[in-house]
Design an enzyme around this catalytic site. Structure first.
Site, PDB file in Angstrom:
ATOM      1  N   GLU A 306       0.756  37.455  29.195  1.00 51.72           N
ATOM      2  CA  GLU A 306       1.218  38.788  29.593  1.00 51.72           C
ATOM      3  C   GLU A 306       1.008  39.835  28.504  1.00 51.72           C
ATOM      4  OE1 GLU A 306       5.309  38.206  30.494  1.00 51.72           O
ATOM      5  OE2 GLU A 306       4.950  36.917  32.214  1.00 51.72           O
ATOM      6  N   CYS A 375      17.996  66.617  16.672  1.00 55.26           N
ATOM      7  CA  CYS A 375      19.139  66.735  15.766  1.00 55.26           C
ATOM      8  C   CYS A 375      19.603  65.381  15.258  1.00 55.26           C
ATOM      9  CB  CYS A 375      20.285  67.472  16.477  1.00 55.26           C
ATOM     10  SG  CYS A 375      19.847  69.154  16.945  1.00 55.26           S
TER      11      CYS A 375
END
Length: 447
Positions: A306, A375
């Site tokens: 995968e 921030c």
């Protein structure tokens, strides 16, 4: 001293050097300092689509998918869609003949919208909701990887017929570049334990599945981690999983015919990091599995892997515009994106490189820290990067290897809209996912 280290000390143009393996294969440096991406000037793409923008090289994704199939012709290659799940990308993957690994109803919905063949799909995750299970059953997803006894019971109640399932095993193999992405050892949330006496262990899972008439146990699954560079870790996982197959046969009388060894193949994000040895992986993995099966008289199972990041990560770049340059004890370069479009540095301490694009600078290179607009003091995209001393507001910076887990992990922190995703091939750019607007953000706020 490497070339990339030597250039800044000589005051030379680092723009003439692109670290191999880090930047997409199609990137080139023009005489004017422009960065060409899949045949298109990056500054032109920034002007057309705005910044920040994700850019992905369609041809490189297709080529890498083909390279996996050629290296592993007798192995099922299932793209891990969590890396980058959009309609266009899943079409490319389907056209390349790969299978698809999903982990939510949402990812199944994207696959369903482009007609991805359900017989080439699987669903897994440690906490599937009823909606996830119903979506998989409704579409006819061939395999569901079960992760808990509770899930086996829930799936058994929903399934009608003979839904194929695989058991996710925690093989006890340590791998991965960070603790948060090492998933193959005891003491974390994924998979059934191999320890005897543990309630939720592999033997209990086998017994639970055999009691569910609507489920058919097809094989085993494991995933040892992400950003794994060492092929021997996959060899160890293959040997361990072969032992588990034999144990299940001998204990429960069930011979399982499929084995999924997951993904996690590493890609280089900065110069000097190793690339994954796909050829060595192919040879050593199959030899290890064949040896263990032969030694125990067990039929060689059908193998699935995968890869996700390896297919799309190196094919992408993100382009930003400089908003401010603050020179003090450290030089900070603030750009118009940040942790909302690239969460990996704050999540895993991931490292990136970056470079000026759109103009040539003869200024000396000096260390700078590229930071985002959010921030948070931890909103750092790239630290200690040598950039031109004359870098200024309005300049463009490009960050490579951003095709995987950037769009997927993007957020709206500080109510910032997510960037667009632009596919580029042979110089032609196509908007795959549009930029999120303030109107998009307010539409869901019903207060």
């Amino acid at each position: 001293m490497t070339l990339s280290e030597l250039l800044p000390s000589l005051g030379c143009e680092a723009a003439d050097h692109l670290e191999p393996g880090v930047w997409p294969r199609s990137t080139r440096i023009g005489e004017d300092g422009e960065l060409l991406f899949a045949g298109a000037p990056v500054s032109h793409l920034a002007a057309r689509f705005g910044t920040p923008s994700y850019l992905i090289d369609e041809q490189q994704v297709r080529d890498t998918a083909r390279e996996y199939r050629e290296a592993l012709p007798d192995v099922e290659v299932a793209y891990a869609s969590k890396a980058l799940c959009t309609r266009a990308v899943l079409r490319w993957i389907a056209e390349a003949g790969l299978s698809l690994d999903t982990c939510s109803a949402g990812e199944i919905a994207v696959a369903r919208s482009v007609g991805f063949p359900a017989e080439r799909m699987l669903l897994h995750g440690n906490a599937k909701t009823p909606e996830d299970l119903k979506a998989a059953l409704s579409y006819g997803v061939r395999r569901i990887v079960v992760d808990s006894l509770d899930e086996i019971e829930q799936l058994g109640a929903l399934a009608h017929g003979a839904q194929q399932v695989m058991i996710r095993v925690t093989p006890g193999i340590a791998a991965g570049a960070h603790a948060a992405i090492s998933t193959g050892t005891e003491g974390q949330k994924f998979g059934f334990s191999l320890l005897e006496g543990v309630p939720d262990n592999v033997d209990a899972a086998v017994e639970a599945i055999t009691k569910q008439p609507g489920l058919r146990l097809q094989g085993l699954h494991c995933h040892i981690g992400s950003q794994v560079t060492r092929v021997d870790r996959y060899e160890a996982a293959a040997r361990r999983m072969a032992e588990v197959l034999v144990r299940i046969r001998d204990t429960h009388g069930v011979t399982l015919r499929e084995l999924d060894l997951g993904g996690g193949h590493a890609v280089p994000y900065v110069g000097g990091e190793p690339a994954f040895d796909l050829g060595g992986y192919s040879r050593r993995l199959r030899v290890a599995l064949a040896y263990e099966c032969a030694a125990h008289g067990f039929p060689l199972p059908r193998l699935t892997i995968e890869p996700g990041r390896a297919l799309v990560g190196p094919a992408g770049i993100t382009v930003y515009r400089v908003c401010a340059v603050k020179r003090g004890s450290r030089t900070f370069v603030a750009v118009d994106g940040g942790m909302s479009d690239n969460a990996r540095p704050s999540l895993y301490g991931a490292r990136y490189t970056t470079r000026l694009v759109g103009r040539r600078s003869k200024a000396q290179r000096v260390p700078m820290t590229v930071v985002g607009r959010h921030c948070e003091a931890g909103d750092v995209l790239a630290d200690g990067i040598n950039l031109p001393a004359d870098l200024h507001v309005g300049d463009l910076l490009a960050v490579p290897c951003t095709g995987a887990y950037h769009h997927s992990l993007a957020s709206n922190y500080n109510q910032v809209g997510r960037p667009p995703l632009v596919g580029v091939r042979d110089g032609v750019a196509t908007l795959l996912v549009r930029r999120e607007t303030e109107e998009d953000l307010s539409r869901r706020d019903l207060g």
